[in-house]
Design a protein around this motif. Structure first.
Motif, PDB file in Angstrom:
ATOM      1  N   ILE A 279     -11.268  16.626  77.449  1.00  0.00           N
ATOM      2  CA  ILE A 279     -11.093  15.596  76.427  1.00  0.00           C
ATOM      3  C   ILE A 279     -10.757  16.445  75.041  1.00  0.00           C
ATOM      4  O   ILE A 279     -11.154  17.412  74.809  1.00  0.00           O
ATOM      5  N   VAL A 280      -9.649  15.791  74.419  1.00  0.00           N
ATOM      6  CA  VAL A 280      -9.170  16.393  73.188  1.00  0.00           C
ATOM      7  C   VAL A 280      -9.123  15.249  72.075  1.00  0.00           C
ATOM      8  O   VAL A 280      -8.478  14.338  72.236  1.00  0.00           O
ATOM      9  N   GLY A 281      -9.613  15.373  70.989  1.00  0.00           N
ATOM     10  CA  GLY A 281      -9.502  14.369  69.827  1.00  0.00           C
ATOM     11  C   GLY A 281     -10.001  14.984  68.534  1.00  0.00           C
ATOM     12  O   GLY A 281     -10.839  16.036  68.343  1.00  0.00           O
ATOM     13  N   TYR A 282      -9.837  14.168  67.574  1.00  0.00           N
ATOM     14  CA  TYR A 282     -10.469  14.314  66.335  1.00  0.00           C
ATOM     15  C   TYR A 282     -11.900  13.523  65.891  1.00  0.00           C
ATOM     16  O   TYR A 282     -12.084  12.506  66.436  1.00  0.00           O
ATOM     17  N   ALA A 283     -12.681  14.291  65.450  1.00  0.00           N
ATOM     18  CA  ALA A 283     -14.180  14.136  65.330  1.00  0.00           C
ATOM     19  C   ALA A 283     -14.306  13.029  64.289  1.00  0.00           C
ATOM     20  O   ALA A 283     -13.836  12.708  63.194  1.00  0.00           O
ATOM     21  N   VAL A 284     -15.006  12.039  64.892  1.00  0.00           N
ATOM     22  CA  VAL A 284     -15.752  10.979  64.063  1.00  0.00           C
ATOM     23  C   VAL A 284     -17.138  11.253  64.235  1.00  0.00           C
ATOM     24  O   VAL A 284     -17.722  11.327  65.322  1.00  0.00           O
ATOM     25  N   THR A 285     -18.000  11.390  62.909  1.00  0.00           N
ATOM     26  CA  THR A 285     -19.147  11.733  63.300  1.00  0.00           C
ATOM     27  C   THR A 285     -20.290  10.856  62.873  1.00  0.00           C
ATOM     28  O   THR A 285     -19.798  10.030  61.981  1.00  0.00           O
ATOM     29  N   ALA A 286     -21.544  11.051  63.070  1.00  0.00           N
ATOM     30  CA  ALA A 286     -22.665  10.132  62.662  1.00  0.00           C
ATOM     31  C   ALA A 286     -23.973  11.157  62.869  1.00  0.00           C
ATOM     32  O   ALA A 286     -24.047  11.873  63.863  1.00  0.00           O
ATOM     33  N   THR A 287     -24.998  10.568  62.422  1.00  0.00           N
ATOM     34  CA  THR A 287     -26.477  11.188  62.678  1.00  0.00           C
ATOM     35  C   THR A 287     -27.281   9.915  63.171  1.00  0.00           C
ATOM     36  O   THR A 287     -26.991   8.785  62.893  1.00  0.00           O
ATOM     37  N   ILE A 288     -28.080  10.109  64.087  1.00  0.00           N
ATOM     38  CA  ILE A 288     -29.264   9.174  64.671  1.00  0.00           C
ATOM     39  C   ILE A 288     -30.602   9.556  64.526  1.00  0.00           C
ATOM     40  O   ILE A 288     -30.828  10.896  64.164  1.00  0.00           O
ATOM     41  N   ILE A 289     -31.309   8.871  64.423  1.00  0.00           N
ATOM     42  CA  ILE A 289     -32.918   9.177  64.384  1.00  0.00           C
ATOM     43  C   ILE A 289     -33.442   7.925  65.857  1.00  0.00           C
ATOM     44  O   ILE A 289     -33.124   6.907  65.724  1.00  0.00           O
ATOM     45  N   ALA A 290     -34.325   8.509  66.677  1.00  0.00           N
ATOM     46  CA  ALA A 290     -35.059   7.502  67.495  1.00  0.00           C
ATOM     47  C   ALA A 290     -36.246   7.838  67.702  1.00  0.00           C
ATOM     48  O   ALA A 290     -36.991   6.731  68.426  1.00  0.00           O
ATOM     49  N   HIS A 291     -36.981   8.425  67.144  1.00  0.00           N
ATOM     50  CA  HIS A 291     -38.420   8.578  67.261  1.00  0.00           C
ATOM     51  C   HIS A 291     -39.287   7.822  66.351  1.00  0.00           C
ATOM     52  O   HIS A 291     -40.386   7.708  66.521  1.00  0.00           O
ATOM     53  N   ALA A 292     -38.720   7.255  65.452  1.00  0.00           N
ATOM     54  CA  ALA A 292     -39.431   6.202  64.415  1.00  0.00           C
ATOM     55  C   ALA A 292     -38.614   5.154  64.180  1.00  0.00           C
ATOM     56  O   ALA A 292     -37.396   5.162  64.418  1.00  0.00           O
ATOM     57  N   LYS A 293     -39.139   3.954  63.652  1.00  0.00           N
ATOM     58  CA  LYS A 293     -38.420   2.883  63.555  1.00  0.00           C
ATOM     59  C   LYS A 293     -37.585   3.137  62.126  1.00  0.00           C
ATOM     60  O   LYS A 293     -38.107   3.873  61.308  1.00  0.00           O
ATOM     61  N   PRO A 294     -36.685   2.381  61.968  1.00  0.00           N
ATOM     62  CA  PRO A 294     -35.915   2.345  60.574  1.00  0.00           C
ATOM     63  C   PRO A 294     -36.642   2.141  59.456  1.00  0.00           C
ATOM     64  O   PRO A 294     -37.630   1.204  59.313  1.00  0.00           O
ATOM     65  N   VAL A 295     -36.328   2.781  58.479  1.00  0.00           N
ATOM     66  CA  VAL A 295     -36.938   2.456  57.135  1.00  0.00           C
ATOM     67  C   VAL A 295     -36.277   1.186  56.368  1.00  0.00           C
ATOM     68  O   VAL A 295     -36.630   0.632  55.728  1.00  0.00           O
ATOM     69  N   LEU A 296     -34.932   0.897  56.673  1.00  0.00           N
ATOM     70  CA  LEU A 296     -34.421   0.016  56.244  1.00  0.00           C
ATOM     71  C   LEU A 296     -34.777  -1.486  56.978  1.00  0.00           C
ATOM     72  O   LEU A 296     -35.147  -1.586  58.134  1.00  0.00           O
ATOM     73  N   GLU A 297     -34.367  -2.432  56.177  1.00  0.00           N
ATOM     74  CA  GLU A 297     -34.484  -3.825  56.697  1.00  0.00           C
ATOM     75  C   GLU A 297     -33.620  -4.054  58.006  1.00  0.00           C
ATOM     76  O   GLU A 297     -32.462  -3.336  58.262  1.00  0.00           O
ATOM     77  N   ALA A 298     -33.934  -5.041  58.929  1.00  0.00           N
ATOM     78  CA  ALA A 298     -32.947  -5.197  60.179  1.00  0.00           C
ATOM     79  C   ALA A 298     -31.557  -5.427  59.908  1.00  0.00           C
ATOM     80  O   ALA A 298     -30.726  -5.055  60.425  1.00  0.00           O
ATOM     81  N   SER A 299     -31.476  -6.362  58.889  1.00  0.00           N
ATOM     82  CA  SER A 299     -29.981  -6.616  58.369  1.00  0.00           C
ATOM     83  C   SER A 299     -29.159  -5.521  57.955  1.00  0.00           C
ATOM     84  O   SER A 299     -27.878  -5.434  58.329  1.00  0.00           O
ATOM     85  N   GLU A 300     -29.900  -4.414  56.999  1.00  0.00           N
ATOM     86  CA  GLU A 300     -29.214  -3.104  56.601  1.00  0.00           C
ATOM     87  C   GLU A 300     -28.702  -2.411  57.746  1.00  0.00           C
ATOM     88  O   GLU A 300     -27.902  -1.690  57.937  1.00  0.00           O
TER      89      GLU A 300
END
Length: 230
Positions: free
Chosen positions: A49-70
């Protein structure tokens, strides 16, 4: 040529050969610019596969600190960002998992593969995990760090930022070449010289490979070819 001026030969060439060809273009070997840790390919038989990077970070071990809507707003923003990028040029999504432990929850599974493939993304690289291995759409490559049965609390934390996966720092817009061996970044100034360099690498290796695979191959034959190639 493919979209955005990517030489078509790159889509037919494995990543180790691209790494060798980059050394030819640069005029020397390097220990930077490629993944340094083992990857788990979703499908080892898929082409590069060859392409230009679109990046992000994730967390899975803990619930989000933000409200569900956010959290939902941020996920929507991510999909808009990915979909917009994939409309313009070949795209690979690179996601860094910041969980402790890494990979406890999978971002990549049947649903996200279908969404990203539908949006036109070429594939994904993540130090996190993947799941639904028998249900995901065919033809979409993922290089992951591991396999996990659950998505746990997985959620996005940031998008469009530098990330680090498998010892490789990837910035938004970096051109990435990847296959079951791992991934390498192709700098813009090296792109134009790669087709000729790939042919040079293949031409140099061909006599040795052809001779070594013959049943009558000898040390003397090898040394003759080796010395002439130098």
């Amino acid at each position: 040529m493919t979209d955005e001026g990517i030489p078509e030969v790159l889509t037919r060439t494995d990543t180790p050969t691209v790494c060798n060809a980059l050394e030819v273009v640069m005029g020397d070997r390097t220990a930077d610019g490629f993944t340094r840790q083992p990857v788990v390919p979703l499908d080892p038989t898929l082409p590069p596969i060859v392409g230009y990077a679109v990046t992000a970070t994730i967390i899975a071990h803990a619930k989000p600190v933000l409200e569900a809507s956010e959290v939902a707003r941020q996920r929507r923003e991510y999909y808009v960002h990915v979909g917009t990028a994939a409309r313009r040029r070949p795209t690979i999504t690179v996601i860094e998992d910041l969980s402790a432990p890494t990979g406890i929850g999978a971002f990549w599974g049947e649903v996200n593969v279908a969404i990203h493939r539908g949006l036109g993304v070429s594939g994904a690289v993540t130090n996190g995990s993947m799941r639904d291995l028998d249900e995901v759409d065919e033809g979409f490559q993922i290089l992951a760090g591991m396999v996990s049965p659950s998505h746990a609390f997985v959620h996005l934390t940031e998008i469009d930022i530098p990330v680090r996966v498998f010892g490789l720092t990837v910035r938004p817009g970096d051109l990435i070449h990847a296959d079951r061996h791992g991934a390498v970044i192709i700098a813009p100034e090296h792109l134009g010289g790669l087709p000729d360099a790939i042919r040079t690498v293949q031409k140099t290796e061909a006599p040795i490979l052809e001779a070594a695979r013959r049943p009558d191959f000898t040390l003397e034959q090898f040394l003759e070819i080796w010395d002439s190639s130098r």
